[in-house]
Design an enzyme around this catalytic site. Structure first.
Site, short mmCIF file in Angstrom:
data_model
loop_
_atom_site.label_atom_id
_atom_site.label_comp_id
_atom_site.label_asym_id
_atom_site.label_seq_id
_atom_site.Cartn_x
_atom_site.Cartn_y
_atom_site.Cartn_z
N SER A 69 0.82 -1.21 0.00
CA SER A 69 0.00 0.00 0.00
C SER A 69 0.86 1.27 0.00
O SER A 69 2.02 1.25 0.43
CB SER A 69 -0.92 0.01 1.23
OG SER A 69 -1.68 -1.17 1.27
N1 SAM Z 1 -0.38 -5.12 4.25
C1 SAM Z 1 0.30 -5.39 3.02
C2 SAM Z 1 1.67 -4.80 2.97
O1 SAM Z 1 2.09 -4.14 3.91
O2 SAM Z 1 2.37 -5.06 1.97
C3 SAM Z 1 -0.49 -4.96 1.80
C4 SAM Z 1 -1.63 -5.82 1.59
S1 SAM Z 1 -2.28 -5.94 -0.04
C5 SAM Z 1 -2.95 -4.35 -0.31
C6 SAM Z 1 -3.66 -6.99 0.39
C7 SAM Z 1 -3.26 -8.41 0.72
O3 SAM Z 1 -4.40 -9.07 1.26
C8 SAM Z 1 -2.84 -9.22 -0.49
O4 SAM Z 1 -1.58 -9.75 -0.28
C9 SAM Z 1 -3.92 -10.32 -0.58
O5 SAM Z 1 -3.43 -11.55 -1.06
C10 SAM Z 1 -4.34 -10.41 0.87
N2 SAM Z 1 -5.66 -11.02 1.08
C11 SAM Z 1 -6.80 -10.88 0.37
N3 SAM Z 1 -7.78 -11.61 0.92
C12 SAM Z 1 -7.26 -12.23 2.02
C13 SAM Z 1 -7.77 -13.11 3.01
N4 SAM Z 1 -9.04 -13.52 3.02
N5 SAM Z 1 -6.95 -13.52 3.99
C14 SAM Z 1 -5.65 -13.12 4.03
N6 SAM Z 1 -5.10 -12.30 3.11
C15 SAM Z 1 -5.91 -11.85 2.12
#
Ligand code: SAM
Length: 220
Positions: A69
């Site tokens: 992000s």
């Molecule tokens: N917090 C992260 C960082 O600091 O890099 C950025 C997160 S990215 C915007 C969103 C993440 O949420 C992705 O890696 C995606 O695979 C994960 N995601 C989506 N649905 C999910 C779920 N149900 N459980 C765990 N992770 C999930």
């Protein structure tokens, strides 16, 4: 907090500029959040070859169709958690591991869940290399939370949800806070949900745009 290995940091100036030109003008006021974002080497979490872009005011691809992000959004979410230092925090969406590292600088323990195995493995390696010792990672569907470790003082969801997952509300401690982007596939509103006994109060902060939260209590 991690143990610093004392190595020189070629991105220190870029990181200071990120703080002074993006976070402060963006309204971030919590000095602990500002200091943590000024310490954590964001360039270590971006894809190889993108280090020079790590401190720009934008999200960046980290592979598997996912993103790290934008710095200001990480700061807004972290500040919205209103952390004092003693908390156990659950993060949904480990991604690169950057948000988990910021949290680890500020709280007692971080639990972070990622549904994509390769991303979780990559994040684990980076966090290990940076010597974070208060982060536990799990691969799985974060919409179901981490029941064995609940309740959590704070929960932060870093992917866009169609609605607030019931399970996460259940796993929030009394007096706790859940920060989550909720809305459509393209745009969401960042909401703070505060728990007081069995009552939940919602406060909306800003519009935002996250990748989808995919899972049993998220998008299909
Ligand atoms: N917090 C992260 C960082 O600091 O890099 C950025 C997160 S990215 C915007 C969103 C993440 O949420 C992705 O890696 C995606 O695979 C994960 N995601 C989506 N649905 C999910 C779920 N149900 N459980 C765990 N992770 C999930």
């Amino acid at each position: 907090m991690r143990k610093n290995n004392g190595a020189p940091d070629p991105y220190a100036v870029a990181r200071r500029r990120m703080v002074s030109e993006q976070l402060i003008p963006g309204g971030i006021r919590d000095s602990r959040v500002i200091e943590a974002m000024g310490r954590v080497p964001r360039h270590a979490f971006v894809s190889q070859g993108m280090e020079d872009q790590a401190y720009l005011d934008r999200p960046l691809p980290i592979g598997m169709g996912q993103t790290i992000s934008q710095p200001l959004m990480v700061a807004i979410m972290t500040e919205s958690l209103a952390l004092c230092g003693t908390e156990r925090v659950l993060e949904i969406g480990t991604g690169s591991g950057y948000q988990a590292a910021i949290l680890a600088e500020l709280v007692r323990e971080v639990f972070t869940i990622e549904r994509i195995k390769d991303l979780s493995i990559r994040a684990r390696k980076i966090l290990y290399r940076l010597r974070y010792e208060n982060i536990k990672l799990r691969i799985g569907d974060g919409t179901l939370g981490w029941p064995e470790e609940a309740p959590f003082d704070r929960i932060v969801v870093t992917a866009g949800a169609p609605s607030v997952p019931e399970e996460l509300m259940k796993q929030l401690a009394d007096g706790g806070r859940l920060v989550i982007p909720v809305g459509g596939e393209d745009v969401q509103i960042l909401d703070i949900i505060s728990r007081s006994g069995e009552e939940f109060h919602k406060h909306s902060i800003t519009a935002c745009r996250f990748v989808k939260l995919v899972g049993a209590q998220g998008w299909q």
